[in-house]
Design a protein around this motif. Sequence first.
Motif, mmCIF file in Angstrom:
data_model
loop_
_atom_site.group_PDB
_atom_site.id
_atom_site.type_symbol
_atom_site.label_atom_id
_atom_site.label_comp_id
_atom_site.label_asym_id
_atom_site.label_seq_id
_atom_site.Cartn_x
_atom_site.Cartn_y
_atom_site.Cartn_z
ATOM 1 N N PRO A 38 0.920 -0.988 0.371
ATOM 2 C CA PRO A 38 0.456 0.013 -0.425
ATOM 3 C C PRO A 38 1.227 1.279 -0.014
ATOM 4 N N GLY A 39 2.105 1.356 0.141
ATOM 5 C CA GLY A 39 3.139 2.599 0.506
ATOM 6 C C GLY A 39 3.583 3.074 -0.940
ATOM 7 N N ILE A 40 3.620 1.940 -1.268
ATOM 8 C CA ILE A 40 3.954 2.858 -2.956
ATOM 9 C C ILE A 40 2.844 3.729 -3.289
ATOM 10 N N THR A 41 4.276 5.024 -4.240
ATOM 11 C CA THR A 41 2.778 5.987 -5.026
ATOM 12 C C THR A 41 2.702 5.884 -6.184
ATOM 13 N N ARG A 42 1.889 6.137 -6.849
ATOM 14 C CA ARG A 42 1.386 6.385 -8.309
ATOM 15 C C ARG A 42 2.512 6.296 -9.219
ATOM 16 N N LYS A 43 3.337 7.207 -8.908
ATOM 17 C CA LYS A 43 4.147 7.832 -9.843
ATOM 18 C C LYS A 43 5.368 6.865 -9.383
ATOM 19 N N GLN A 44 6.191 6.502 -8.719
ATOM 20 C CA GLN A 44 6.954 5.054 -8.344
ATOM 21 C C GLN A 44 6.379 3.610 -8.992
ATOM 22 N N LEU A 45 4.766 2.935 -9.012
ATOM 23 C CA LEU A 45 4.102 2.909 -9.370
ATOM 24 C C LEU A 45 4.376 2.214 -10.964
ATOM 25 N N ASN A 46 4.103 3.818 -11.628
ATOM 26 C CA ASN A 46 4.374 3.879 -12.980
ATOM 27 C C ASN A 46 5.881 3.750 -13.318
ATOM 28 N N ALA A 47 6.929 3.925 -12.388
ATOM 29 C CA ALA A 47 8.225 4.171 -13.283
ATOM 30 C C ALA A 47 8.640 2.545 -12.870
ATOM 31 N N ARG A 48 8.176 1.566 -12.595
ATOM 32 C CA ARG A 48 8.641 0.209 -12.201
ATOM 33 C C ARG A 48 7.770 -0.981 -13.314
ATOM 34 N N LEU A 49 6.469 0.094 -14.055
ATOM 35 C CA LEU A 49 6.041 -0.444 -14.843
ATOM 36 C C LEU A 49 6.843 -0.031 -16.191
ATOM 37 N N ARG A 50 7.133 0.510 -16.478
ATOM 38 C CA ARG A 50 7.572 0.940 -17.762
ATOM 39 C C ARG A 50 7.933 0.189 -18.594
ATOM 40 N N ASP A 51 8.615 -0.971 -18.007
ATOM 41 C CA ASP A 51 9.437 -1.532 -19.436
ATOM 42 C C ASP A 51 8.180 -2.624 -20.041
ATOM 43 N N THR A 52 6.922 -2.812 -19.275
ATOM 44 C CA THR A 52 6.317 -3.919 -19.538
ATOM 45 C C THR A 52 5.012 -3.333 -20.559
ATOM 46 N N GLY A 53 4.836 -1.743 -20.770
ATOM 47 C CA GLY A 53 4.257 -1.286 -22.046
ATOM 48 C C GLY A 53 2.408 -1.532 -21.191
ATOM 49 N N LEU A 54 2.358 -1.182 -19.669
ATOM 50 C CA LEU A 54 1.597 -1.106 -19.280
ATOM 51 C C LEU A 54 1.274 0.338 -18.259
ATOM 52 N N PHE A 55 0.633 0.506 -18.378
ATOM 53 C CA PHE A 55 0.191 1.845 -17.063
ATOM 54 C C PHE A 55 -0.730 1.944 -15.783
ATOM 55 N N PHE A 56 -1.075 2.459 -15.061
ATOM 56 C CA PHE A 56 -1.516 2.472 -13.808
ATOM 57 C C PHE A 56 -1.888 4.286 -13.899
ATOM 58 N N PRO A 57 -3.400 3.649 -14.255
ATOM 59 C CA PRO A 57 -3.977 5.538 -15.224
ATOM 60 C C PRO A 57 -4.293 6.748 -13.831
ATOM 61 N N ILE A 58 -4.662 5.714 -13.194
ATOM 62 C CA ILE A 58 -5.323 6.435 -11.953
ATOM 63 C C ILE A 58 -4.561 7.969 -11.407
ATOM 64 N N ASP A 59 -5.010 9.605 -11.257
ATOM 65 C CA ASP A 59 -4.344 10.286 -11.398
ATOM 66 C C ASP A 59 -4.536 11.163 -10.630
ATOM 67 N N PRO A 60 -4.866 11.221 -9.127
ATOM 68 C CA PRO A 60 -6.091 13.047 -8.113
ATOM 69 C C PRO A 60 -4.671 14.073 -8.116
ATOM 70 N N GLY A 61 -3.092 14.056 -8.913
ATOM 71 C CA GLY A 61 -3.142 15.000 -8.314
ATOM 72 C C GLY A 61 -1.169 14.626 -7.663
ATOM 73 N N ALA A 62 -1.483 14.870 -6.734
ATOM 74 C CA ALA A 62 -0.791 14.702 -5.580
ATOM 75 C C ALA A 62 -0.366 12.811 -6.111
#
Length: 458
Positions: A113-137
Amino acid sequence: MTQTGRPALLAALRALIGERATDAAAVREAHGRSEAYHAPHPPDVVAFPETTAEVAAIVAACAAARVPVVPFGAGTSLEGNALSVHGGVCVDFARMNCVLDVNAEDMDCRVQPGITRKQLNARLRDTGLFFPIDPGADASIGGMASTRASGTMAVRYGTMRDNVLALEVVLASGEVIRTGRRARKSSAGYDLTRLFVGAEGTLGVITEVTLRLHPVPEAISAAVCPFASFGGAVDTAIAVIQSAIPAARIELLDDVMIRGVNAYAKLGVMERHTLFFEFHGTPAAVAEQAARTQEIARENGALAFQSATKAEDRSRLWNARDNTLYAGLGLRPGARAVITDVCVPISRLAACLTETRQDIDATGLIAPIVGHVGDGNFHTLILVDPAAPEELARAKALHGRMVGRALRLDGTCTGEHGIGIGKMAFLRDEMGGAVAVMAALKRSLDPGNIMNPGKLFA
């Protein structure tokens, strides 16, 4: 908690996780503040677990001592959702920020639960996938699940409610449960996943989240579109949605907010009521979406339609949008923000926004408007002097009228920020007798009332 009780609590937690439990004043104070106007409420002890087993042990110890447990992610919530209003133990998930597995073929992943959305998308970068929910912060995934967050891309990709497949949760007893599996649909009993998504930590502590992922679009284009009138901008947003143009983002910033953004982020755009768009798809689809949107905008009095296709230009644009809280605060240095969060059906959006704008102008308060207007959700940042009670009272009265207006239009008092401590009275206005059902669920799962007490319905 008494000064004599805190050492015993700290000793009990240190027996479980060592020096990762602390009652240092600076740490407690940092975990007792909010981004908005709410008064600070520091916890008695802050714990930094590293595993689900440690979280379960902490919760069990707190249950035995009848001590509150308050989950804490990135600290970006806006309604005092993570404030320790009754003291107790703040469970900070900063050390539980791993991607546990990624199933690229199934387009899902399991994370702590502690991973942030930006950290998650950085770690997904090589998969061709992303997590799109972007609350701003750059919020934590656990916090986003707990508040049922959404943000700028909800118009196309949905909210956390739509993108959480399953959870691992520690209940008030210390028992660990899973609410589902990775299958995209199930009819197996109660939908416990959705019960805990949006519960703000009042029913249990989320320790793992299974998320739906999406393919990275082949092409992305953004656009900035200023308008001569507020109504023209609102009408354009509604018309784009009703024309079935699959825009990924449609954001509205009024002229006051644009002035703040220009000063804060040096964006340099025309200081008029402005729509920000983003389009995802194939190059041809993106070009078609942009062309159709530009045509609608022109019909509603758009003054320009400036496109941005380079990644760095789009990043600059959305970084400016994501920092509207700080840009807004810059309009009145030293102020705090009473942040509103109403959402109405898209057909009622024009009426709600127009009446709200008139109401703001009549109060004389500085209250820029920013909204995810593609799904009927918008915010105002009502800037107040924290040392002026009369001003805060006027701001709260304005907020109350906004909520009343939204409810009259069959909307909600909160589209994405949650109830926390700031909207408890509004929840009763909106849900009526259903609040008693929520309270009964709370008593059933948390009879000792230790899970984030003082929130939702106190």
